[in-house]
Every structure is written in structure tokens, then in C-alpha cells.
Design an enzyme around this catalytic site. Structure first.
Site, short mmCIF file in Angstrom:
data_model
loop_
_atom_site.label_atom_id
_atom_site.label_comp_id
_atom_site.label_asym_id
_atom_site.label_seq_id
_atom_site.Cartn_x
_atom_site.Cartn_y
_atom_site.Cartn_z
N LYS A 22 31.21 22.57 78.96
CA LYS A 22 31.80 23.90 79.13
C LYS A 22 31.10 24.64 80.29
O LYS A 22 31.75 25.32 81.08
CB LYS A 22 31.65 24.71 77.83
CG LYS A 22 32.66 24.29 76.75
CD LYS A 22 32.31 24.86 75.39
CE LYS A 22 33.20 24.24 74.32
NZ LYS A 22 32.77 24.55 72.95
N ASP A 81 36.82 32.76 71.41
CA ASP A 81 37.41 31.70 70.60
C ASP A 81 38.50 32.23 69.66
O ASP A 81 39.15 31.46 68.97
CB ASP A 81 36.32 31.05 69.74
CG ASP A 81 35.94 29.67 70.25
OD1 ASP A 81 36.72 29.11 71.04
OD2 ASP A 81 34.89 29.16 69.84
N GLN A 133 28.82 27.97 69.17
CA GLN A 133 29.20 26.56 69.01
C GLN A 133 29.12 26.17 67.54
O GLN A 133 28.09 26.35 66.90
CB GLN A 133 28.28 25.69 69.88
CG GLN A 133 28.62 24.22 69.89
CD GLN A 133 29.94 23.90 70.58
OE1 GLN A 133 30.30 24.49 71.59
NE2 GLN A 133 30.69 22.96 70.02
#
Ligand code: NAP
Length: 297
Positions: A54, A123, A98
Site C-alpha cells: 500500500k 476503509d 490493518q
């Protein structure tokens, strides 16, 4: 005729290029770069791999990366402090925690996600954003993997309205949000899960099948309706034996690809389908939040 491939890799590259150009226009005007903060707790190798890929993707299009790595032994307070510091950092537009978290923190995942400011929730997984999604609010930040699936369907001109869609999986990360998003596009959606009876029959009736299970090649090609569209979200890593006897890690989807290829009209492969698009959607959400924060269209 074999199915046509829904190429997530190529689609992701094209989207990244367009995001890069968008960012360059702002940088040329002296506006700061978009910022994405990633928080990683513990030493899970797969999570470290995802985080570094990422970071590379961010760098490749001009997004500034921030990263915090905490040990698996980190306390709840330590993690919350890191999230709150990014919440108040004006250079950070998006915050990604994460997942999965290590055992000691996992049961409180919802609380940590909800510590992220909803307007930096890249997210789309905070309770507030899931509520926005549920109410079809224009403020919604769509979770990256469901957004990737929808983007691919639309990009390939696959009709969704009035289609019979089967989503297998009901996680908060994938199955539930994509079911809702496809419902909002006027599909008739069935959400299947581990207690669903006669899954094979459900699969055989679906015009669009979306598999988010996490079991290697669980769905057999022979179950799939002729000319159905298949979106395979599953990522299952297995050691395969090479000719020289050595072992190599290989990724498989939730759908038996070779047999599905013979039945479907369109299919997204693993790797090279939803995976690269999910990363592209993370970048897209970061740029979207950046524009909202700077009040630019
Ligand atoms: P998850 O939270 O483990 O959910 C799996 C879902 O599959 C659950 O709802 C479960 O049902 C259902 N399921 C399990 N066994 C089943 C069976 N035999 N028949 C029918 N349904 C079954 O997983 P997830 O986070 O949604 O991820 C699913 C897969 O997508 C994984 O392989 C993951 O690695 C992959 N993934 C890929 C991306 C990407 O970027 N491509 C992103 C996220 C996830 P119950 O609810 O009844 O337990």
C-alpha cells in the site's frame, strides 16, 4: 466459448494513472499532497506485506504515507492514542487500521475502528460510515473491496439492475456491504453463508455470483449458471509443488477457475482481479477524502 476476463490489474493501473494526474494538478497549484496513515499492530507477515505494498502504491501516485507499527503486545490505550494523533493531524486525510488485529486486541476491533474519525475513515468501516451506506447517503465512504467489485462490474458494462445476484459471505468487510450496494443498484440479492442449505442450487440460479468465503476453489464451475458473471473475492494462499520438488506459494480464489471459465460469460481471476482493484479503491478513497477536507471538487 470461454469466459472473458475481468482484468482488475489493468483497470487498477488505469485508475491509478488518473488519480496521479489529479494529484499533480493540485500539487502544481501549491496545494499539499493527500496523506494516508496506516496503523499496523503485530508481526503478521501477510499484514506487513499488504502494508508495504500500500505504501508503494501511495508513493507511485503522489500520496504521502504515514505509518505506525506497534508490537503485538501493545495496549488498547497505546493503539487509541496513535489513532487519535492521526485524527488530529491536518496532513492526514485517511486512516487505515490493518486487520486482523493480534489476539490480545481483536475482540475490541469495533471500538478501535470507531475511534477513527468517520471523515478520515478511508476503509469505510466505522459504524457511522456503515450507517451512511445503509441509508444510501451521498456522504458514504464505500469500503474498498465492495467498491472494487462494483467498479469492475460497471467498468465492464455488466448490467446489474433486475439481475439475480448471489453473494456468498456475510462479513462486515465484504459480503454485507456489497450485498447492500448491489441492492441499491436494483439487483435482487441473496446473501448466502455457512448455514445456507443447498448452496449449489443457489449458485445455479444466479446471473451474477460474488464469492467472498475464504475457502480455496469451494465453488465448482459445474454449479455456475451458463453465461453467469463471476466475481471472485477470495484470496487463498497454498503451497504448490513445482517440477523440481520445491514448494511455491500460489494464490487461489473461492471459485474453481478452470471449470468456471467454461461456464461463465465474465470472470475475475485470482490473482489479478478484485485484489489490485481493492488497493486502487483505497487510493481513490484517500483522494476523495482529501478533496472533501480541502473543499475542492
Ligand atoms: P470472513 O469474515 O471469514 O467471512 C467469510 C464468509 O464466508 C462468512 O460469512 C461465512 O459464513 C462464509 N462461509 C464460510 N464457509 C462457507 C461455506 N461453506 N458456505 C457458504 N458460506 C461460507 O471473510 P472475509 O473477510 O469476508 O473475506 C472472504 C475472502 O475474501 C477471504 O479469502 C479473504 O482473504 C478475501 N478478501 C479479499 C480481498 C481482496 O482485496 N480481494 C479483500 C478482503 C477479503 P458465516 O457468516 O456463516 O460464518
Amino acid at each position: 466459448m470461454p469466459a472473458s476476463i475481468i482484468d482488475g490489474k489493468q483497470t487498477a493501473e488505469a485508475l491509478k494513472l488518473s488519480l496521479k494526474k489529479t494529484i499533480e494538478v493540485f500539487l502544481d497549484q501549491g496545494i499539499r499532497a493527500p496523506g494516508l496513515a496506516v496503523i499496523l499492530v503485530g508481526d503478521d507477515p501477510a499484514s506487513h506485506f499488504y502494508v508495504s505494498s500500500k505504501e508503494k502504491s501511495c508513493a507511485s501516485i503522489g500520496i504521502k504515507s504515514f505509518k505506525s507499527i506497534l508490537p503485538a503486545s501493545a495496549s488498547e490505550d497505546e493503539l487509541i492514542k496513535v489513532i487519535e494523533a492521526y485524527n488530529s493531524n491536518p496532513e492526514v486525510d485517511g486512516i487505515l487500521l490493518q486487520l486482523p488485529l493480534p489476539a490480545g486486541l481483536k475482540s475490541n476491533t469495533r471500538n478501535f475502528l470507531d475511534t477513527i474519525s468517520a471523515d478520515k475513515d478511508v476503509d469505510g468501516l466505522t459504524t457511522k460510515n456503515l450507517g451512511r451506506l445503509f441509508t444510501n447517503s451521498p456522504e458514504t465512504i464505500y469500503p474498498c473491496t465492495p467498491k472494487a467489485c462494483l467498479f469492475l462490474l460497471e467498468k465492464y458494462g455488466i448490467e446489474i439492475e433486475a439481475k439475480k445476484v448471489l453473494v456468498i459471505g456475510r462479513s462486515e468487510l465484504v459480503g454485507k456491504p456489497i450485498s447492500l450496494m448491489l441492492n441499491q443498484k436494483n439487483a435482487s440479492v441473496t446473501m448466502a453463508h455457512s448455514k445456507t442449505k443447498n448452496l449449489e442450487k443457489e449458485v445455479s440460479e444466479a446471473d451474477i455470483l460474488l464469492a467472498a468465503i475464504g475457502v480455496k476453489e469451494f465453488i465448482k464451475g459445474s454449479w455456475i449458471k451458463d453465461s453467469a458473471v463471476v466475481i471472485d473475492v477470495g484470496i487463498n494462499s497454498t503451497n504448490v509443488k513445482l517440477e523440481d520438488g520445491s514448494l511455491k506459494k500460489k494464490l487461489f480464489g473461492d471459485v474453481e477457475f478452470e471449470t468456471a471459465l467454461k461456464k461463465a460469460s465474465w470472470i475475475s481471476p485470482v490473482p489479478g482481479g478484485v485484489g489490485p482493484m481493492t488497493v486502487a479503491m483505497l487510493l481513490d478513497n484517500t483522494v476523495d477524502l482529501y478533496k472533501r477536507h480541502l473543499n475542492i471538487k
